[in-house]
Design an enzyme around this catalytic site. Structure first.
Site, short mmCIF file in Angstrom:
data_model
loop_
_atom_site.label_atom_id
_atom_site.label_comp_id
_atom_site.label_asym_id
_atom_site.label_seq_id
_atom_site.Cartn_x
_atom_site.Cartn_y
_atom_site.Cartn_z
N ALA A 56 0.82 -1.22 0.00
CA ALA A 56 0.00 0.00 0.00
C ALA A 56 0.85 1.27 0.00
O ALA A 56 0.45 2.29 -0.56
CB ALA A 56 -0.94 -0.01 1.21
N ALA A 80 -4.99 -3.57 1.26
CA ALA A 80 -5.46 -4.05 2.56
C ALA A 80 -4.30 -3.95 3.55
O ALA A 80 -3.27 -4.61 3.37
CB ALA A 80 -5.96 -5.48 2.46
N ILE A 81 -4.49 -3.11 4.55
CA ILE A 81 -3.49 -2.94 5.60
C ILE A 81 -4.12 -3.47 6.89
O ILE A 81 -5.16 -2.97 7.33
CB ILE A 81 -3.09 -1.46 5.77
CG1 ILE A 81 -2.65 -0.87 4.42
CG2 ILE A 81 -1.98 -1.33 6.81
CD1 ILE A 81 -2.50 0.65 4.44
N HIS A 88 4.01 -0.29 12.63
CA HIS A 88 4.12 -0.27 11.17
C HIS A 88 2.78 0.04 10.51
O HIS A 88 2.70 0.81 9.55
CB HIS A 88 4.66 -1.63 10.70
CG HIS A 88 4.95 -1.68 9.24
ND1 HIS A 88 4.15 -2.36 8.36
CD2 HIS A 88 5.96 -1.14 8.51
CE1 HIS A 88 4.64 -2.23 7.14
NE2 HIS A 88 5.74 -1.50 7.21
#
Length: 172
Positions: A56, A80-81, A88
């Site tokens: 991302a 998608a995180i 992080h």
């Protein structure tokens, strides 16, 4: 009062997609939802440019390159995180969002934030089509609506009585 609202009625939009390979099982679901929704609105996906990036964090750079090409009416950014045990997540999520916003404002083009930011894999799966709809579909709807709205407002900017058409500025 004169209101402007984007409409979901564009079938000739030129859209590009930038998508993260990280969490690919989830991002593929987002892409499938996006492609289905584009077809639903009559936008062909046969030659649709889809740029895959490692994660991302890399999305804004490629979104900017696509936007600068002049070939697109909007760019959709998908990813998608998922929160882990380190900070992080916070860095990647905030910088990805800021980068996408900056591209949109700098290039004056709709660049849609379709990146999931979730606490768990289960939440990401739900938002990529399993239970709570597909955020990729929603990103397409946002892109189409923003294309229409920016088109409406650009017509205003080119109106003979507007300050920009007369090379005058309202702000001094």
């Amino acid at each position: 009062m004169k209101e402007y609202k984007g409409k979901l009625n564009i079938s000739k939009a030129r859209i590009g997609i930038v998508i993260s390979r990280f969490n690919e099982t989830i991002t593929k679901n987002l892409l499938e939802g996006s492609l289905d929704e584009l077809e639903r609105y009559g936008i062909s996906t046969q030659n649709l440019p889809v740029a895959w990036v490692p994660g991302a964090f890399e999305i804004p750079l490629i979104a900017k390159q696509m936007a600068l090409s002049g070939e697109f009416d909007a760019i959709i950014c998908l990813g998608a995180i998922i929160r882990g045990t380190t900070p992080h997540f916070d860095y990647v999520a905030s910088q990805s969002a800021a980068g996408i916003l900056n591209v949109s404002l700098e290039i004056n083009l709709p660049v849609v934030f379709g990146i999931l930011t979730t606490d768990t894999v289960e939440q990401a799966m739900e938002r990529s089509g399993v239970k709570m709809g597909n955020k990729g579909r929603e990103a397409v709807q946002t892109a189409i609506e923003m294309i229409d709205l920016t088109d409406q407002l650009s017509l205003l900017r080119n109106h003979p009585h507007s300050s920009t058409a007369n090379n005058t500025s309202v702000c001094k």
